[in-house]
Enzyme design. Structure first.
Site, PDB file in Angstrom:
ATOM      1  N   ARG A 170       1.127  -1.181   0.128  1.00 45.09           N
ATOM      2  CA  ARG A 170      -0.782  -0.203   0.139  1.00 45.09           C
ATOM      3  C   ARG A 170       0.529   1.250  -0.101  1.00 45.09           C
ATOM      4  NH1 ARG A 170      -3.018  -4.017  -0.336  1.00 45.09           N
ATOM      5  NH2 ARG A 170      -4.674  -4.695   1.341  1.00 45.09           N
ATOM      6  N   SER A 190     -10.565   1.268   4.642  1.00 45.40           N
ATOM      7  CA  SER A 190      -9.935   0.874   5.417  1.00 45.40           C
ATOM      8  C   SER A 190      -8.608   2.405   5.660  1.00 45.40           C
ATOM      9  CB  SER A 190      -8.951  -0.308   4.739  1.00 45.40           C
ATOM     10  OG  SER A 190      -9.017  -1.657   4.931  1.00 45.40           O
ATOM     11  N   GLU A 232      -4.148   5.037   6.700  1.00 48.55           N
ATOM     12  CA  GLU A 232      -3.031   4.592   5.355  1.00 48.55           C
ATOM     13  C   GLU A 232      -4.090   6.101   3.950  1.00 48.55           C
ATOM     14  OE1 GLU A 232      -4.684   0.435   3.430  1.00 48.55           O
ATOM     15  OE2 GLU A 232      -6.266   2.078   1.907  1.00 48.55           O
TER      16      GLU A 232
HETATM   17  P1  FAD Z   1      -7.913   9.874  -4.235  1.00 50.12           P
HETATM   18  O1  FAD Z   1      -8.771   9.907  -3.061  1.00 50.12           O
HETATM   19  O2  FAD Z   1      -8.995  10.898  -5.217  1.00 50.12           O
HETATM   20  O3  FAD Z   1      -6.875  10.432  -4.390  1.00 50.12           O
HETATM   21  C1  FAD Z   1      -5.535   9.389  -3.617  1.00 50.12           C
HETATM   22  C2  FAD Z   1      -4.531   9.818  -3.514  1.00 50.12           C
HETATM   23  O4  FAD Z   1      -3.810   9.716  -4.243  1.00 50.12           O
HETATM   24  C3  FAD Z   1      -4.533  10.987  -2.479  1.00 50.12           C
HETATM   25  O5  FAD Z   1      -3.242  11.907  -1.848  1.00 50.12           O
HETATM   26  C4  FAD Z   1      -4.336  12.358  -4.245  1.00 50.12           C
HETATM   27  O6  FAD Z   1      -3.960  13.404  -4.028  1.00 50.12           O
HETATM   28  C5  FAD Z   1      -4.129  11.503  -5.920  1.00 50.12           C
HETATM   29  N1  FAD Z   1      -4.093  10.695  -6.551  1.00 50.12           N
HETATM   30  C6  FAD Z   1      -5.243  10.881  -6.819  1.00 50.12           C
HETATM   31  N2  FAD Z   1      -5.206  10.578  -8.549  1.00 50.12           N
HETATM   32  C7  FAD Z   1      -3.245  11.224  -8.484  1.00 50.12           C
HETATM   33  C8  FAD Z   1      -2.855  11.126 -10.440  1.00 50.12           C
HETATM   34  N3  FAD Z   1      -3.730  10.763 -10.563  1.00 50.12           N
HETATM   35  N4  FAD Z   1      -1.920  11.311  -9.750  1.00 50.12           N
HETATM   36  C9  FAD Z   1      -1.046  11.358  -8.464  1.00 50.12           C
HETATM   37  N5  FAD Z   1      -1.457  11.645  -7.394  1.00 50.12           N
HETATM   38  C10 FAD Z   1      -2.903  11.351  -7.494  1.00 50.12           C
HETATM   39  N6  FAD Z   1      -7.610   0.419  -1.865  1.00 50.12           N
HETATM   40  C11 FAD Z   1      -6.647  -0.488  -1.885  1.00 50.12           C
HETATM   41  O7  FAD Z   1      -5.739  -0.248  -2.098  1.00 50.12           O
HETATM   42  N7  FAD Z   1      -7.845  -2.166  -1.776  1.00 50.12           N
HETATM   43  C12 FAD Z   1      -8.863  -2.032  -1.613  1.00 50.12           C
HETATM   44  O8  FAD Z   1      -9.642  -3.178  -1.444  1.00 50.12           O
HETATM   45  C13 FAD Z   1      -9.800  -0.497  -1.546  1.00 50.12           C
HETATM   46  N8  FAD Z   1     -10.992  -1.348  -1.197  1.00 50.12           N
HETATM   47  C14 FAD Z   1     -11.809   0.734  -0.947  1.00 50.12           C
HETATM   48  C15 FAD Z   1     -13.283   0.468  -0.045  1.00 50.12           C
HETATM   49  C16 FAD Z   1     -13.752   1.353  -0.276  1.00 50.12           C
HETATM   50  C17 FAD Z   1     -15.208   1.527   0.287  1.00 50.12           C
HETATM   51  C18 FAD Z   1     -13.049   2.768  -0.081  1.00 50.12           C
HETATM   52  C19 FAD Z   1     -14.075   4.014   0.238  1.00 50.12           C
HETATM   53  C20 FAD Z   1     -11.790   3.084  -0.389  1.00 50.12           C
HETATM   54  C21 FAD Z   1     -11.159   1.729  -0.222  1.00 50.12           C
HETATM   55  N9  FAD Z   1      -9.966   1.697  -0.602  1.00 50.12           N
HETATM   56  C22 FAD Z   1      -9.030   0.434  -1.181  1.00 50.12           C
HETATM   57  C23 FAD Z   1      -9.208   3.221  -1.166  1.00 50.12           C
HETATM   58  C24 FAD Z   1      -8.901   3.662  -2.388  1.00 50.12           C
HETATM   59  O9  FAD Z   1     -10.506   3.645  -3.361  1.00 50.12           O
HETATM   60  C25 FAD Z   1      -7.981   3.550  -3.368  1.00 50.12           C
HETATM   61  O10 FAD Z   1      -6.793   4.414  -2.742  1.00 50.12           O
HETATM   62  C26 FAD Z   1      -8.031   4.528  -4.553  1.00 50.12           C
HETATM   63  O11 FAD Z   1      -7.249   4.048  -5.514  1.00 50.12           O
HETATM   64  C27 FAD Z   1      -8.508   5.600  -4.838  1.00 50.12           C
HETATM   65  O12 FAD Z   1      -8.801   6.360  -6.028  1.00 50.12           O
HETATM   66  P2  FAD Z   1      -9.415   7.636  -6.258  1.00 50.12           P
HETATM   67  O13 FAD Z   1      -8.753   7.653  -7.461  1.00 50.12           O
HETATM   68  O14 FAD Z   1     -10.224   8.176  -5.196  1.00 50.12           O
HETATM   69  O15 FAD Z   1      -7.652   8.678  -5.094  1.00 50.12           O
HETATM   70  P1  NAP Z   2     -10.238 -10.467   5.172  1.00 51.39           P
HETATM   71  O1  NAP Z   2     -10.485 -10.543   3.915  1.00 51.39           O
HETATM   72  O2  NAP Z   2     -11.341 -10.738   5.801  1.00 51.39           O
HETATM   73  O3  NAP Z   2      -8.774 -10.786   5.742  1.00 51.39           O
HETATM   74  C1  NAP Z   2      -8.340  -9.770   6.776  1.00 51.39           C
HETATM   75  C2  NAP Z   2      -7.117  -9.376   6.903  1.00 51.39           C
HETATM   76  O4  NAP Z   2      -6.269 -10.797   6.665  1.00 51.39           O
HETATM   77  C3  NAP Z   2      -7.236  -8.524   5.569  1.00 51.39           C
HETATM   78  O5  NAP Z   2      -6.680  -7.205   5.589  1.00 51.39           O
HETATM   79  C4  NAP Z   2      -6.065  -9.417   4.579  1.00 51.39           C
HETATM   80  O6  NAP Z   2      -4.506  -8.982   4.319  1.00 51.39           O
HETATM   81  C5  NAP Z   2      -5.027 -10.627   5.437  1.00 51.39           C
HETATM   82  N1  NAP Z   2      -5.713 -11.780   4.626  1.00 51.39           N
HETATM   83  C6  NAP Z   2      -7.020 -12.369   4.732  1.00 51.39           C
HETATM   84  N2  NAP Z   2      -5.986 -14.159   4.017  1.00 51.39           N
HETATM   85  C7  NAP Z   2      -4.830 -13.756   3.709  1.00 51.39           C
HETATM   86  C8  NAP Z   2      -3.882 -14.448   3.105  1.00 51.39           C
HETATM   87  N3  NAP Z   2      -4.452 -15.752   2.273  1.00 51.39           N
HETATM   88  N4  NAP Z   2      -2.817 -14.466   3.024  1.00 51.39           N
HETATM   89  C9  NAP Z   2      -2.112 -12.950   3.147  1.00 51.39           C
HETATM   90  N5  NAP Z   2      -3.038 -12.084   3.926  1.00 51.39           N
HETATM   91  C10 NAP Z   2      -4.097 -12.585   3.478  1.00 51.39           C
HETATM   92  O7  NAP Z   2     -10.296  -8.926   4.037  1.00 51.39           O
HETATM   93  P2  NAP Z   2     -11.361  -8.207   4.544  1.00 51.39           P
HETATM   94  O8  NAP Z   2     -11.390  -6.635   5.150  1.00 51.39           O
HETATM   95  O9  NAP Z   2     -12.887  -8.468   3.704  1.00 51.39           O
HETATM   96  O10 NAP Z   2     -11.125  -7.194   3.192  1.00 51.39           O
HETATM   97  C11 NAP Z   2     -10.553  -8.138   1.839  1.00 51.39           C
HETATM   98  C12 NAP Z   2      -9.661  -7.486   0.855  1.00 51.39           C
HETATM   99  O11 NAP Z   2     -10.034  -5.939   0.291  1.00 51.39           O
HETATM  100  C13 NAP Z   2      -8.815  -7.320   1.501  1.00 51.39           C
HETATM  101  O12 NAP Z   2      -7.645  -7.848   0.826  1.00 51.39           O
HETATM  102  C14 NAP Z   2      -8.256  -6.124   2.028  1.00 51.39           C
HETATM  103  O13 NAP Z   2      -7.173  -5.810   2.004  1.00 51.39           O
HETATM  104  C15 NAP Z   2      -9.244  -4.850   0.851  1.00 51.39           C
HETATM  105  N6  NAP Z   2      -9.727  -3.838   1.186  1.00 51.39           N
HETATM  106  C16 NAP Z   2      -9.092  -3.214   1.262  1.00 51.39           C
HETATM  107  C17 NAP Z   2      -9.225  -2.076   1.797  1.00 51.39           C
HETATM  108  C18 NAP Z   2      -8.559  -0.784   1.344  1.00 51.39           C
HETATM  109  O14 NAP Z   2      -9.301   0.564   1.808  1.00 51.39           O
HETATM  110  N7  NAP Z   2      -7.839  -0.590   1.980  1.00 51.39           N
HETATM  111  C19 NAP Z   2     -11.437  -1.496   2.137  1.00 51.39           C
HETATM  112  C20 NAP Z   2     -11.915  -2.616   1.711  1.00 51.39           C
HETATM  113  C21 NAP Z   2     -10.991  -4.150   1.313  1.00 51.39           C
HETATM  114  P3  NAP Z   2      -4.508  -7.322   3.168  1.00 51.39           P
HETATM  115  O15 NAP Z   2      -5.482  -7.032   3.068  1.00 51.39           O
HETATM  116  O16 NAP Z   2      -3.290  -7.708   2.781  1.00 51.39           O
HETATM  117  O17 NAP Z   2      -4.935  -7.878   1.833  1.00 51.39           O
END
Ligand code: FAD
Ligand code: NAP
Length: 337
Positions: free
Chosen positions: A159, A228, A331
């Site tokens: 991340r 998250s 994050e």
């Molecule tokens: P923004 O929120 O608009 O921007 C985020 C950051 O990136 C800011 O610092 C902004 O300045 C910068 N930025 C945006 N666009 C650019 C660009 N073109 N060039 C340079 N900088 C830029 N993330 C995960 O990794 N895995 C998930 O499963 C996941 N699930 C999510 C679920 C929910 C319900 C929500 C709300 C978020 C989740 N996220 C997850 C986080 C988010 O969706 C990601 O990080 C996504 O890539 C952000 O995209 P955005 O266009 O909305 O970025």
């Molecule tokens: P989940 O499947 O209940 O798992 C809980 C946590 O355990 C996750 O954070 C995941 O890490 C880790 N995990 C589970 N199984 C794993 C495996 N086999 N190997 C390594 N790591 C494992 O998680 P959840 O909350 O429902 O989310 C599902 C997926 O969506 C996850 O990958 C999570 O990162 C992603 N997600 C991200 C965001 C965001 O905003 N970043 C929001 C929602 C969901 P990882 O998180 O590293 O995968």
């Protein structure tokens, strides 16, 4: 391209923090991004790039230029796909699955735009953007130069990437490759396929990811949130073993960096689900999500929205550190940092 003044950003982020941009523009091309860079340099103001707003917490008004990235383009081919930064990420994943192009299905329903995907090397269900990454193009906001980055130059981490550490770049397009591998190791996917008696395939994983995510995560339309709020902490092998001895049954995953602990488990076990500060609370549905769902009137008595959010973040970090000796890291991008 028009440069507008005093534009409300209240609806621009998924957490719906109230904020105003002193200057605002919508860039539809590389040339527009370069024009915005010149504009900001001439005015001696900073640029904040805005994608879909799903990983951005606005803690104040933005005194500089908000550059909404709307660069379009979505070419999906069997060898590679090229996406404009302003394309919606999930729309791309859906189209790829429909065209029977695999490798992106585990990343379905991640909100936001393609341009932000490299920022934090988006990941879900065992796949990260870097696993499918070829290159990206970005404009250097300090001199307007268009530069191509290969995977090494992006410095991808868990991340994390170069772009998360530096505000100098506006990503304009990304190029990705497909993959035939089926990633099924996350229990949520596996049990969904078993339960629905579905064969492992790109399409069925896509279906599983979409359904599981809809059932597990609060909907940001009704419960504003930024996904998250904390990264999963990665600790050394030694600390990971010690943690597992003290907390048998707690999730802990060994990878090349060390041992990944589950931030959701730590917060949940600390009894913090439902913890509230003013308008913000830890979601009852998912311990990693902070939702902004409180009555607006509370803000006046208990400080600004951002102060309330910061208090909640601090309380969560303090409690997890006290109980488990583990430091949590936020994050999303917090503005100002
Ligand atoms: P923004 O929120 O608009 O921007 C985020 C950051 O990136 C800011 O610092 C902004 O300045 C910068 N930025 C945006 N666009 C650019 C660009 N073109 N060039 C340079 N900088 C830029 N993330 C995960 O990794 N895995 C998930 O499963 C996941 N699930 C999510 C679920 C929910 C319900 C929500 C709300 C978020 C989740 N996220 C997850 C986080 C988010 O969706 C990601 O990080 C996504 O890539 C952000 O995209 P955005 O266009 O909305 O970025
Ligand atoms: P989940 O499947 O209940 O798992 C809980 C946590 O355990 C996750 O954070 C995941 O890490 C880790 N995990 C589970 N199984 C794993 C495996 N086999 N190997 C390594 N790591 C494992 O998680 P959840 O909350 O429902 O989310 C599902 C997926 O969506 C996850 O990958 C999570 O990162 C992603 N997600 C991200 C965001 C965001 O905003 N970043 C929001 C929602 C969901 P990882 O998180 O590293 O995968």
């Amino acid at each position: 391209m028009q440069f507008l003044q005093n534009i409300s950003l209240d609806a621009s982020t998924s957490l719906k923090m109230p904020a105003t941009a002193a200057w605002y523009c919508e860039a539809s091309s590389v040339e527009d991004v370069q024009e915005a860079a010149v504009f900001a340099r001439d005015k001696d103001i900073d640029v904040l790039v805005l994608g879909g707003g799903s990983n951005l917490v606005l803690g104040s008004d933005v005194p500089g230029l908000v550059l909404a990235n709307r660069v379009a383009g979505c070419e999906i081919n069997t060898d590679q796909s090229v996406l404009g930064a302003g394309e919606n990420w999930h729309d791309f994943v859906s189209k790829a699955v429909r065209k029977e192009i695999g490798g992106f299905e585990n990343l379905a329903l991640i909100p936001g735009n393609a341009g932000a995907a490299p920022m934090q090397n988006i990941g879900a269900y065992g796949v990260e953007l870097r696993d499918r990454f070829i290159s990206l193009q970005a404009v250097n906001l300090s001199n307007g130069e268009l530069v191509t980055f290969d995977p090494d130059a992006c410095q991808f981490g868990y991340r994390d990437s170069l772009f998360k550490q530096s505000r100098d770049w506006c990503i304009t397009s990304i190029t990705l490759h497909p993959s035939n591998e089926l990633r099924l190791e996350y229990p949520g996917i596996r049990s969904y396929l078993d339960q629905h008696q579905l064969e492992p395939s790109h399409e069925n994983i896509f279906r599983a990811v979409c359904d599981v995510r809809k059932s597990k995560l609060p909907d940001s339309a009704s419960h504003p949130n930024a996904g998250s709020f904390f990264k999963n902490p990665i600790v050394s092998l030694h600390r990971g073993e010690e943690f597992s001895r003290r907390h048998p049954g707690a999730p802990a995953y060994i990878d090349s960096q060390g041992v990944k602990l589950s931030a959701a488990w730590l917060i949940d076990q600390a009894g913090l689900k439902g913890l509230r500060e003013g308008e913000f609370s830890v979601s009852d549905q998912h311990a990693l999500v902070i939702v902004r769902d409180g009555a607006r009137g509370m803000a006046k008595q208990q400080g600004s929205s951002f102060e309330q959010l910061n208090r909640l973040i601090q309380r969560i970090k303090d409690k997890v550190l006290e109980l488990f000796g583990v430091e949590l890291e936020v994050e999303p991008t917090i503005y100002p940092d």
